[in-house]
Design an enzyme around this catalytic site. Structure first.
Site, mmCIF file in Angstrom:
data_model
loop_
_atom_site.group_PDB
_atom_site.id
_atom_site.type_symbol
_atom_site.label_atom_id
_atom_site.label_comp_id
_atom_site.label_asym_id
_atom_site.label_seq_id
_atom_site.Cartn_x
_atom_site.Cartn_y
_atom_site.Cartn_z
ATOM 1 N N ARG A 16 3.302 4.134 -8.288
ATOM 2 C CA ARG A 16 4.087 3.666 -9.427
ATOM 3 C C ARG A 16 5.357 2.956 -8.989
ATOM 4 O O ARG A 16 5.792 2.003 -9.639
ATOM 5 C CB ARG A 16 4.381 4.854 -10.361
ATOM 6 C CG ARG A 16 3.089 5.319 -11.021
ATOM 7 C CD ARG A 16 3.225 6.437 -12.010
ATOM 8 N NE ARG A 16 1.937 6.565 -12.708
ATOM 9 C CZ ARG A 16 1.659 7.477 -13.632
ATOM 10 N NH1 ARG A 16 2.581 8.357 -13.996
ATOM 11 N NH2 ARG A 16 0.478 7.508 -14.216
ATOM 12 N N TYR A 22 -0.960 -1.436 -16.046
ATOM 13 C CA TYR A 22 -1.762 -0.610 -15.135
ATOM 14 C C TYR A 22 -0.941 0.484 -14.450
ATOM 15 O O TYR A 22 0.256 0.544 -14.598
ATOM 16 C CB TYR A 22 -2.596 -1.447 -14.162
ATOM 17 C CG TYR A 22 -1.941 -2.392 -13.188
ATOM 18 C CD1 TYR A 22 -0.617 -2.325 -12.815
ATOM 19 C CD2 TYR A 22 -2.732 -3.394 -12.594
ATOM 20 C CE1 TYR A 22 -0.094 -3.208 -11.878
ATOM 21 C CE2 TYR A 22 -2.220 -4.277 -11.665
ATOM 22 C CZ TYR A 22 -0.895 -4.172 -11.315
ATOM 23 O OH TYR A 22 -0.388 -5.044 -10.392
ATOM 24 N N GLU A 23 -1.628 1.339 -13.782
ATOM 25 C CA GLU A 23 -0.997 2.500 -13.124
ATOM 26 C C GLU A 23 -0.273 3.373 -14.152
ATOM 27 O O GLU A 23 0.805 3.919 -13.895
ATOM 28 C CB GLU A 23 -0.048 2.017 -12.021
ATOM 29 C CG GLU A 23 0.331 3.045 -10.965
ATOM 30 C CD GLU A 23 -0.856 3.661 -10.252
ATOM 31 O OE1 GLU A 23 -1.799 2.921 -9.913
ATOM 32 O OE2 GLU A 23 -0.845 4.888 -10.064
ATOM 33 N N GLY A 24 -0.905 3.533 -15.327
ATOM 34 C CA GLY A 24 -0.293 4.289 -16.423
ATOM 35 C C GLY A 24 0.527 3.358 -17.293
ATOM 36 O O GLY A 24 1.619 2.939 -16.897
ATOM 37 N N GLN A 75 4.098 6.362 -19.370
ATOM 38 C CA GLN A 75 5.258 6.678 -18.524
ATOM 39 C C GLN A 75 6.327 7.395 -19.349
ATOM 40 O O GLN A 75 6.926 8.375 -18.902
ATOM 41 C CB GLN A 75 5.857 5.402 -17.926
ATOM 42 C CG GLN A 75 4.896 4.577 -17.078
ATOM 43 C CD GLN A 75 4.382 5.327 -15.869
ATOM 44 O OE1 GLN A 75 5.101 6.131 -15.280
ATOM 45 N NE2 GLN A 75 3.129 5.088 -15.514
#
Lengths: 592, 592
Positions: free
Chosen positions: B294, B434-436, B441
């Site tokens: 992240r 992306y990546e959450g 978040q």
């Protein structure tokens, strides 16, 4: 593929319950009863959902192609444009003597909304034509009107606006395109124009370019700019098409969005042109259409946000992902729909509460334009001039932001072109740029409109809000939810304007450094006021006890959201404004 | 075409003057003196400007193509990737035993910045490989490490992460991909994964997929997910490549941006796989790499904003348009450069003041990761876990916003692909997803991180800011410009956290409805504090009387701008948060 449904009930609510249009004393408004406008809007909605929306994504994929000087629009566009034309959708407010329906500009605006939501790039062909029609209608000689208006009104011929050149956009005084007078009273136009939307395409018999150019020997800079009519094909005395004129599309731009609108480099090489209006007064001629043109662009901003929202909402109801934090809402299913999650809800409410207020504010703006043009009301003219930078600048900034939020609801799927959310973002982006970039709108607002007529329009606005607050303070809930936040935000606006007055005289940068923030601050006040007006109408609807209670209660809840969650932005903008020019201008250009 | 120059002086300032890295008691940091890091960053900068940046726009135009199951990357990409690999740029923090340089993660992060700014899509191939390397490094058996790490460290083989399936992204418990155990201890993987970045391409001999799948008979939902290594080509005992495994790219997605990174649909059909870590503990294995992954995405957000800013600045200095309101600044020329206009200046300062603080904050985060991993510091681990949603969510939201602002400086040219500004916007957009996704978040921050360890990390952060403010209140100017705004913003953050504590217990929605606002509020506090720390370092630089006064004064002016113009956002976010869940959750899903 994304879908679109015209929000007829919301549109009708604005026209009849908030604005009460059929009782306004504006020529032509008495005919606009609810059944009449519903019939128009429903037909526009059908055309938009059924014909225009399905071409939006494919048009984006295919784009326009330039082949041997001819621009090919995407598959299906010509047939759809014929349908728009045949249905009279380009001529709603075109004068009856030129073949139009002669309805108010407001009805043009409202009927246009679904077409813009459904297919913004296609709608631009008629939008620019409408601009050319208006310019000739206002500034043309009788002969010019007779020659050009019927065909432009019907969109048999389309129109363009040619302002920008490679080295100048905002600063048109630097223009190089020349117009050399001929003995027969015509001019010969030579030069290059860029970013010409719909400059060349295959959907109309002829294209009528309105071109800004300089007559040699005229005044320097912006005061020496004149406006010309330059057709693609010359028009014979009998109205038939003659020889090809000296104008051609040199290139198509590859753009971030609006792929199916042809953005052309136009080369003028001794093209025959006809002076429109007075020599050297070309900018003034452009300015008379500016409020309308900018309102149209403002509408693009939120009309894209509206269709993006509709699809985000459908996805949020459909997509199962995770469980509600307060307990499963769809216990039979493998997961709950996205809409149970508070942050998704926040995002949808941001979008919904913006879209509805933006629509109402824009429709009111269109009504002010009618009041100004049709009823000769100078105060309405002054008010819409003040509000135009808000409609254009604030609504397109926010509209784009809301498209991004709608795209975000889709997670990874939002980034994939197939789902269409990317297109809404990419298409909406242009509205912040063209027809005067939003920084220029902010400059226009703070540098010109605030001080216009000694500040009278601004004082009128403040006073109208004050009177509204006073007249509607009785109900405690309404006062708490709507009036108090509006008063507080309006106070912030006044304080910011005061800061400009006190500091802008000795240092104009002190005002201009806060111009974008002021545009946003004032934008929130305007939409907050609009919400208060809509909430009042919704309460009246509830009190009347007729109609759909759910509709009115939803309207009120959406308004409360805007007041509680969006209006607090005014204090942030005020703090930024009051920090003045020093932080903004501290660095020398070389120190960056 | 856009250009890029690594801002070495700014990067060095953060490393040595703000963070003073060579004196930190973290293994490996003592070697990181200014000359050493400058040498690395300058080389990374040269490679980025000279090789990677020139391929960015052409890569975007060409994109990747899928031909008979083979993905072709754009022209020049393979040669550039070879150069990256040969220069050791993929292995900066790879362990020496696996052929890397064994430097701290911070140096990987700093050296990565220019490569991300110059060509984000190309950099992703190595970024994902780095992720796969880390996963195997942490969770692999000795044999797995020996087999996979040398090739992944050098990027001779690249890596992927396979999480998402068509019906599930965030909610991976719904996963359907199966892993059936075989008698020889291997597994057979079958299923479909989507959105697999770098899933197939022509730049490496082999691709090592890390795949989440369910072993039949295991626990339901997210607790039954395991992680597997699934290579494109099986690897023989001697390390040579064997048969093609049962995994293939079924389709390439057409995306809004990062066109030259192949986003694949990956089909697994009885593919041979090897369990990585424990069975059913696949999510835990993914989570151990999450802070790094992240942080890498957060960096993408502002690294795009950095390169977009550099180009907007160059355009603003070059493009002549209009005159300064305070009198011509370029009287000999036909007009003044854009940079004289206050609203352009405001936009550039927004971008500059964000980029510099985002860099410093991210570098500090990378140092916390080193302190946690290399020095076993549990407090550092807790702090970076708290800050990760800010780095990922806030910095990518703002980074995108700043790219849009940089694009806006170009007016109409910003919308034309040829100028490259559109690409920065389109590429930066994915980092929010992306990546959450950033909403996730915010949920992670408010729903999990704030309350972690009874709120201790949050209290530590507040305390550290408080101590900083106390220790640096002596100088009146510094106190006014930096300490007072920071204290005020920090108070807003505490008040918001208090609101969550008081209301979130009885109604979790009351906290979650404010989660995105809290992420932004806290993000501004973090960057405000970062600016105060940088300003302190800049003052020390000035006091020392050595070096470039102009650099330090510019740093201070930029920091003052952030404090005066950005920190006021905290009050807006606080007001929204304190409006609670009611406005957000008022409507039933059907009422939308």
């Amino acid at each position: 593929m994304p879908s679109y449904t015209a929000p007829i009930r919301d549109m009708q609510f604005v026209l009849h319950e908030m604005l009460d249009i059929s009782r306004q004393e504006i020529p032509g408004y008495a005919d606009l009863d609810a059944d009449f406008t519903a019939a128009i809007l429903e037909e526009a909605g059908k055309l938009s959902s059924g014909v225009l929306a399905p071409l939006n994504l494919t048009g984006d994929h295919q784009g326009c192609r330039l082949e041997n000087g001819v621009v090919r629009t995407p598959e299906g566009f010509k047939a759809a444009f014929d349908q728009i034309r045949d249905g009279g959708w380009t001529a709603i407010d075109v004068a009856e003597q030129y073949g139009g329906q002669g309805l108010p500009y407001l009805m043009h605006t409202a009927a246009n909304e679904p077409m813009v939501s459904a297919n913004m790039a296609l709608n631009m062909y008629q939008g620019l034509t409408h601009g050319a029609y208006s310019a000739i209608h206002i500034h043309g000689t009788d002969e010019q009107k007779a020659r050009w208006l019927p065909k432009l009104g019907s969109c048999e011929w389309t129109g363009t606006m040619n302002l920008t050149e490679p080295h100048c956009g905002t600063d048109l005084g630097l223009m190089r395109t020349k117009a050399v007078p001929q003995e027969d009273g015509t001019y010969r136009i030579s030069g290059q124009k860029i970013f010409i939307s719909a400059g060349e395409h295959d959907m109309a018999e002829n294209i009528v370019h309105l071109v800004l150019a300089k007559i040699p020997g005229g005044p320097e800079g912006i005061k020496g700019v004149s406006l010309f009519i330059v057709p693609k094909f010359l028009v014979n005395e009998d109205g038939s098409l003659g020889a090809r004129n000296g104008v051609a599309c040199g290139n198509l731009e590859e753009k971030m969005g609006i792929h199916s609108n042809a953005t052309c480099v136009m080369n003028y090489d001794d093209a025959e042109g006809y002076l429109l209006g007075e020599a050297h007064k070309g900018m003034r001629a452009m300015f008379t259409m500016m409020n309308e043109a900018r309102l149209g662009v403002g509408l693009q901003g939120w009309a894209q946000s509206e269709v993006a929202y509709q699809n985000a909402l459908a996805y949020a109801k459909d997509r199962l992902q995770g469980r509600a934090v307060t307990g499963a809402k769809n216990p039979e299913g493998p997961a709950d729909p996205l809409i149970v999650h508070p942050d998704i809800r926040r995002s949808l409410m941001d979008q919904k509460s913006f879209n509805e207020a933006a629509r109402a504010f824009t429709y009111w703006g269109a009504m002010l334009i009618d009041r100004s043009h049709k009823a000769g009301d100078a105060e309405a003219e002054a008010m819409i001039s003040l509000l135009t930078p808000i409609i254009k600048g604030f609504l397109t900034d926010k509209g784009f932001e809301m498209c991004v939020q709608a795209q975000q609801v889709f997670g990874g799927h939002g980034y994939i072109e197939e789902w269409g959310m990317s297109q809404f973002v990419r298409d909406a982006r242009i509205a912040m740029i063209y027809e005067g970039a939003n920084g220029v709108q902010a400059l226009d607002l703070v540098g010109r409109k605030l001080a216009a007529q000694g500040g009278k329009p601004m004082m009128t606005l403040i006073e109208e809000i004050k009177v509204f607050c006073k007249d509607n303070a009785e109900d405690a809930d309404f006062a708490r939810d709507f009036i108090e936040p509006l008063k507080s935000a309006s106070k912030d606006m006044q304080q910011a304007a005061m800061f400009f007055m006190q500091n802008g005289m000795k240092d104009p940068n002190a005002a201009l450094a806060g111009s974008s923030d002021f545009m946003h601050l004032m934008g929130h006040v305007c939409l907050g006021w609009t919400w208060a007006r809509m909430a009042k109408a919704a309460r009246a609807g509830l009190d009347a006890g007729t109609g759909d209670r759910g509709f009115y209660e939803t309207k009120l809840a959406t308004g409360r959201y805007y007041m509680a969650r969006q209006l607090p932005a005014t204090k942030m903008h005020l703090a930024r404004i009051e920090s003045g020019a020093a932080p903004v201008m501290a660095l020398e250009a070389d120190a960056f």
